[in-house]
Scaffold this motif. Structure first.
Motif, PDB file in Angstrom:
ATOM      1  N   LYS A  55      -0.108  -0.187   3.406  1.00 61.83           N
ATOM      2  CA  LYS A  55       0.323  -0.880   2.186  1.00 61.83           C
ATOM      3  C   LYS A  55      -0.372  -0.290   0.949  1.00 61.83           C
ATOM      4  O   LYS A  55       0.235  -0.110  -0.105  1.00 61.83           O
ATOM      5  CB  LYS A  55      -0.026  -2.367   2.299  1.00 61.83           C
ATOM      6  CG  LYS A  55       1.125  -3.256   1.912  1.00 61.83           C
ATOM      7  CD  LYS A  55       0.715  -4.700   2.054  1.00 61.83           C
ATOM      8  CE  LYS A  55       1.834  -5.487   2.689  1.00 61.83           C
ATOM      9  NZ  LYS A  55       1.487  -6.884   2.874  1.00 61.83           N
ATOM     10  N   ILE A  56      -1.662   0.001   1.099  1.00 58.12           N
ATOM     11  CA  ILE A  56      -2.416   0.549  -0.032  1.00 58.12           C
ATOM     12  C   ILE A  56      -1.858   1.929  -0.410  1.00 58.12           C
ATOM     13  O   ILE A  56      -1.618   2.215  -1.586  1.00 58.12           O
ATOM     14  CB  ILE A  56      -3.932   0.663   0.310  1.00 58.12           C
ATOM     15  CG1 ILE A  56      -4.530  -0.738   0.517  1.00 58.12           C
ATOM     16  CG2 ILE A  56      -4.688   1.424  -0.775  1.00 58.12           C
ATOM     17  CD1 ILE A  56      -5.965  -0.751   1.019  1.00 58.12           C
ATOM     18  N   VAL A  94      -5.491  -6.481  -2.906  1.00 58.56           N
ATOM     19  CA  VAL A  94      -5.254  -5.125  -3.405  1.00 58.56           C
ATOM     20  C   VAL A  94      -4.521  -5.280  -4.729  1.00 58.56           C
ATOM     21  O   VAL A  94      -3.526  -6.008  -4.806  1.00 58.56           O
ATOM     22  CB  VAL A  94      -4.390  -4.315  -2.416  1.00 58.56           C
ATOM     23  CG1 VAL A  94      -4.123  -2.922  -2.966  1.00 58.56           C
ATOM     24  CG2 VAL A  94      -5.050  -4.255  -1.058  1.00 58.56           C
ATOM     25  N   VAL A 138      -7.924   5.564  -5.681  1.00 53.15           N
ATOM     26  CA  VAL A 138      -7.616   4.613  -4.612  1.00 53.15           C
ATOM     27  C   VAL A 138      -8.935   4.259  -3.930  1.00 53.15           C
ATOM     28  O   VAL A 138      -9.729   5.157  -3.624  1.00 53.15           O
ATOM     29  CB  VAL A 138      -6.642   5.232  -3.571  1.00 53.15           C
ATOM     30  CG1 VAL A 138      -6.241   4.190  -2.531  1.00 53.15           C
ATOM     31  CG2 VAL A 138      -5.400   5.805  -4.249  1.00 53.15           C
ATOM     32  N   THR A 163      -5.586   1.976  -7.684  1.00 49.65           N
ATOM     33  CA  THR A 163      -5.139   1.001  -6.671  1.00 49.65           C
ATOM     34  C   THR A 163      -6.351   0.651  -5.825  1.00 49.65           C
ATOM     35  O   THR A 163      -6.895   1.517  -5.133  1.00 49.65           O
ATOM     36  CB  THR A 163      -4.013   1.601  -5.805  1.00 49.65           C
ATOM     37  OG1 THR A 163      -2.999   2.091  -6.672  1.00 49.65           O
ATOM     38  CG2 THR A 163      -3.431   0.566  -4.853  1.00 49.65           C
ATOM     39  N   ILE A 164      -6.785  -0.598  -5.926  1.00 49.14           N
ATOM     40  CA  ILE A 164      -8.081  -0.942  -5.338  1.00 49.14           C
ATOM     41  C   ILE A 164      -8.073  -2.287  -4.626  1.00 49.14           C
ATOM     42  O   ILE A 164      -7.374  -3.205  -5.006  1.00 49.14           O
ATOM     43  CB  ILE A 164      -9.167  -1.017  -6.448  1.00 49.14           C
ATOM     44  CG1 ILE A 164      -8.599  -1.699  -7.686  1.00 49.14           C
ATOM     45  CG2 ILE A 164      -9.742   0.345  -6.742  1.00 49.14           C
ATOM     46  CD1 ILE A 164      -9.572  -1.888  -8.797  1.00 49.14           C
ATOM     47  N   MET A 165      -8.926  -2.336  -3.604  1.00 47.64           N
ATOM     48  CA  MET A 165      -9.226  -3.600  -2.937  1.00 47.64           C
ATOM     49  C   MET A 165     -10.407  -4.199  -3.672  1.00 47.64           C
ATOM     50  O   MET A 165     -11.432  -3.518  -3.859  1.00 47.64           O
ATOM     51  CB  MET A 165      -9.629  -3.310  -1.493  1.00 47.64           C
ATOM     52  CG  MET A 165     -10.012  -4.535  -0.725  1.00 47.64           C
ATOM     53  SD  MET A 165      -8.592  -5.315   0.024  1.00 47.64           S
ATOM     54  CE  MET A 165      -8.187  -4.146   1.295  1.00 47.64           C
ATOM     55  N   ARG A 192      -2.929  -3.070  -8.113  1.00 46.62           N
ATOM     56  CA  ARG A 192      -2.608  -1.762  -8.689  1.00 46.62           C
ATOM     57  C   ARG A 192      -2.651  -1.897 -10.200  1.00 46.62           C
ATOM     58  O   ARG A 192      -1.979  -2.777 -10.771  1.00 46.62           O
ATOM     59  CB  ARG A 192      -1.221  -1.317  -8.221  1.00 46.62           C
ATOM     60  CG  ARG A 192      -0.817   0.040  -8.810  1.00 46.62           C
ATOM     61  CD  ARG A 192       0.611   0.435  -8.441  1.00 46.62           C
ATOM     62  NE  ARG A 192       1.086   1.338  -9.466  1.00 46.62           N
ATOM     63  CZ  ARG A 192       1.193   2.651  -9.344  1.00 46.62           C
ATOM     64  NH1 ARG A 192       0.922   3.232  -8.201  1.00 46.62           N
ATOM     65  NH2 ARG A 192       1.598   3.395 -10.351  1.00 46.62           N
ATOM     66  N   VAL A 197      -2.642  -2.888   6.438  1.00 50.92           N
ATOM     67  CA  VAL A 197      -3.204  -2.969   5.082  1.00 50.92           C
ATOM     68  C   VAL A 197      -3.385  -1.554   4.516  1.00 50.92           C
ATOM     69  O   VAL A 197      -3.069  -1.286   3.361  1.00 50.92           O
ATOM     70  CB  VAL A 197      -4.543  -3.744   5.082  1.00 50.92           C
ATOM     71  CG1 VAL A 197      -5.185  -3.725   3.713  1.00 50.92           C
ATOM     72  CG2 VAL A 197      -4.324  -5.168   5.548  1.00 50.92           C
ATOM     73  N   ASN A 202     -11.272   1.035  -1.540  1.00 55.58           N
ATOM     74  CA  ASN A 202     -11.696  -0.292  -1.108  1.00 55.58           C
ATOM     75  C   ASN A 202     -13.092  -0.405  -1.704  1.00 55.58           C
ATOM     76  O   ASN A 202     -14.048   0.132  -1.170  1.00 55.58           O
ATOM     77  CB  ASN A 202     -11.692  -0.331   0.425  1.00 55.58           C
ATOM     78  CG  ASN A 202     -12.337  -1.580   0.987  1.00 55.58           C
ATOM     79  OD1 ASN A 202     -12.546  -2.550   0.267  1.00 55.58           O
ATOM     80  ND2 ASN A 202     -12.658  -1.548   2.273  1.00 55.58           N
ATOM     81  N   SER A 229      -9.952 -11.131  -0.177  1.00 54.44           N
ATOM     82  CA  SER A 229      -9.797  -9.893  -0.945  1.00 54.44           C
ATOM     83  C   SER A 229      -8.338  -9.730  -1.357  1.00 54.44           C
ATOM     84  O   SER A 229      -7.447 -10.381  -0.812  1.00 54.44           O
ATOM     85  CB  SER A 229     -10.206  -8.695  -0.098  1.00 54.44           C
ATOM     86  OG  SER A 229     -11.533  -8.842   0.347  1.00 54.44           O
ATOM     87  N   LYS A 278     -10.678 -11.310  -4.218  1.00 53.71           N
ATOM     88  CA  LYS A 278      -9.442 -11.975  -4.650  1.00 53.71           C
ATOM     89  C   LYS A 278      -9.599 -12.597  -6.048  1.00 53.71           C
ATOM     90  O   LYS A 278      -8.728 -12.472  -6.915  1.00 53.71           O
ATOM     91  CB  LYS A 278      -9.090 -13.049  -3.611  1.00 53.71           C
ATOM     92  CG  LYS A 278      -8.057 -14.067  -4.005  1.00 53.71           C
ATOM     93  CD  LYS A 278      -6.667 -13.544  -3.698  1.00 53.71           C
ATOM     94  CE  LYS A 278      -5.579 -14.559  -3.978  1.00 53.71           C
ATOM     95  NZ  LYS A 278      -5.310 -14.752  -5.393  1.00 53.71           N
TER      96      LYS A 278
END
Ligand code: SAM
Length: 294
Positions: free
Chosen positions: A38-39, A203, A123, A149-151, A205, A35, A125, A201, A154
């Protein structure tokens, strides 16, 4: 320093420092290297980039960012995490840790100092309890932004990217889409975090638009209309706007504006696109300018 993408190293650090998680700070630390990778890929962090990280926790993602970027600044509110971050990030000379509340930090000044005012990549979480104020604060400020780009939760990621006709569509969808192009990068299950969050959750962008997708003369009026429409989303748009504080709009004025836009008088706000809200704001701001002009 040990790679914190390895869950065992995270557990060791937490034990050694006798760290206890604080629910009030939304602390769920990532422990899945796939993960994390990927972020970093989705954020397109490269050697020239200055990255702002919000809530580094024990510095897991910060390590990945420091490897990929030119420079990283990480803002963390929890004083118990500062000595841990000093240890886990000791090996990196391109990381600055800022102890503070992201909602109070002067990000514009920081980006001016660290990146000479060039667009920054954010960026994170995110701590879920303040997702919306963080995102809106960044967009509405004068901080030059390349992407965020954030967690996030969902459900919140879904709200950011949907259009009219879905239950998730609302003020957040319109605000995000006015400023940026949203793309879901990954869905992330609770077992990728320690402790596990109660919700799924994702991610997402958000790539900042170079120019807004709609032309609007008075942005503040458009957002007041949007908030008014969704504060009472079960009402017709005319009734919601007529009751909305600060708009000073009569039923007749609201109906006349919808008529000019070719929209039915019983339409609800949740059926309007961003273009239509912009059109409504432009009509109403032209009207109030006309009034002030005599
Ligand atoms: N980045 C770490 C990771 O992925 O493992 C931690 C993420 S955790 C979901 C959110 C982090 O944000 C926590 O470290 C928390 O203490 C921090 N935090 C919470 N509220 C904050 C605020 N207002 N300003 C800065 N950091 C905050």
């Amino acid at each position: 320093m040990a790679d914190l993408g390895n869950p065992q190293n995270t557990i060791d650090v937490l034990r050694r420092h006798q760290f206890t998680f604080q629910k009030k700070f939304g602390q769920n630390f990532l422990i899945d290297p796939r993960v994390l990778e990927k972020i970093i890929r989705a954020a397109q962090v490269g050697r020239d980039d200055f990255v702002l990280e919000i809530g580094p926790g024990i510095g897991t993602m910060t390590q990945y960012l420091a490897e990929a970027a030119r420079e990283v600044a990480a803002v963390e509110i929890d004083d118990k995490l500062i000595p841990i971050l000093e240890e886990t990030l000791k090996g990196y000379d391109n990381v600055t840790i800022i102890h503070g509340d992201i909602l109070k930090v002067d990000v514009e000044k920081l980006v001016q100092e660290k990146n000479q005012g060039r667009p920054v990549k954010v960026v994170a979480n995110l701590p879920y309890y303040i997702t919306t104020p963080i995102i809106m604060g960044l967009f509405e400020s004068h901080v030059p932004l390349d992407s965020i780009t954030i967690m996030v939760q969902k459900e919140v990621a879904d709200r950011m990217r949907v259009g009219p006709g879905t239950k998730d569509y609302g003020a957040l969808s319109l605000a995000v889409q006015y400023y940026a192009r949203p793309e879901i990068v990954a869905n992330v299950p609770p077992n990728c975090f320690i402790p596990r969050p109660a919700v799924g959750s994702a991610v997402i962008r958000l790539t900042r638009h170079e120019a807004p997708p709609v032309q609007v003369q008075d942005e503040q009026l458009m957002f007041r209309l949007i908030r008014g429409a969704f504060n009472q989303r079960r009402k017709t748009l005319v009734n919601a706007l007529r009751n909305a504080p600060g708009l000073g709009l009569s039923r007749e004025e609201a109906e006349a504006a919808l008529d000019r836009l070719g929209l039915p008088l019983n339409i609800r706000g949740e059926a309007l696109t961003l273009e239509q809200f912009a059109g409504l704001a432009n009509l109403l701001s032209a009207k109030s300018e006309g009034n002030t002009g005599g």
